[in-house]
Each structure stands twice: as C-alpha cells, then as structure tokens.
Scaffold this motif. Structure first.
Motif: not given
Length: 145
Positions: A51-61
C-alpha cells in the motif's frame, strides 16, 4: 471444483477492479495474508508495504482513480483441492487514458500467484509482482518518472 475456480478468478479480477477504481487500500487488503515479491528487493512486502509503494508511486487523478484499466488474461489455474492450495499464472495489460490523452497500453506482464483456502475461503498467500515484460509511456501513471 468449479466454485473454487470462480472464487480464485474473482480474486484476480477484484484486484484489477480495486486498482482501477483508485481503492488502493482495498487492493492492498486482498494481500493481507500474502507475501509480495517486488522488483529490486530480496525482501517480500506485506499489505502495509505494498500500500505504501502504491500510494507513493501511482498518480491518482482528481476523479480519484489512476485512469487505468487492468485486463487480466490467460489464467492458468491449478488447484490442489486436498491441500487447499492453488497456483495461478496469468497475464495483465494496463491501459490508461489520462486527461487530454488517448487510451493507450502502458504496461504488460505476468502475475504468478499462490492461494490458500482457509475456512472454505480462498485468499492470496503470495504474488510475484516483478514480472513486468513490456512498457509504454508510464510518465502519466507513476510518480518520479
């Protein structure tokens, strides 16, 4: 056995649905009991780590999503009903349509997953998240590119 196939397939597809919907915490929760192999690390992540990786890496529009569609295909599901374990090898294609851009494929790869049945419920117990095969333009999908 057909119930097992459906339950395992639904876990694969639920992951894609949650990721595409921007529900990163919900996607991570699917791996609550799993070890996750990621590229470039000898250590496996858990639910909190991925979850931490996704929150840091993925761009959420602003719409609350990464504006993606994960297509899971070609699942090869092998179930050992007696032991309550299963393996799945599948392919994925990630499509993205960021604002002002046409829909385009941005990544393809493979998932190698392991499942276990506990109290008649299937759950992920391992995912190899490191099998990225081909990439397109990831600059509007991942931070830091």
């Amino acid at each position: 056995m057909s119930h097992d196939l459906l339950a395992i397939s639904n876990l694969l597809y639920r992951y894609a649905e949650k990721m595409d919907g921007g529900d990163l915490a919900g996607a991570a929760a699917l791996f609550r009991h799993a070890r996750i192999k990621v590229p470039g690390s000898e250590n496996h992540l858990d639910e909190t780590g991925i979850l931490r990786v996704w929150q840091q890496r993925l761009k959420i529009y602003p719409c609350g999503t990464p504006r993606t569609r994960h297509v899971i295909s070609n699942p090869i599901i092998e179930i050992d009903a007696a032991s309550g374990r299963a393996t799945v090898r599948s392919c994925y294609t990630v499509l993205q349509a960021p604002p002002g851009r046409a829909l385009q494929p941005i990544a393809t790869g493979r998932y190698h997953d392991e499942f276990e049945r506990i109290d008649q419920q299937w759950r992920f117990c391992f995912r190899d998240y490191s099998l990225l095969d081909l990439t397109g333009d990831l600059s509007l999908h991942l931070n830091g590119l």
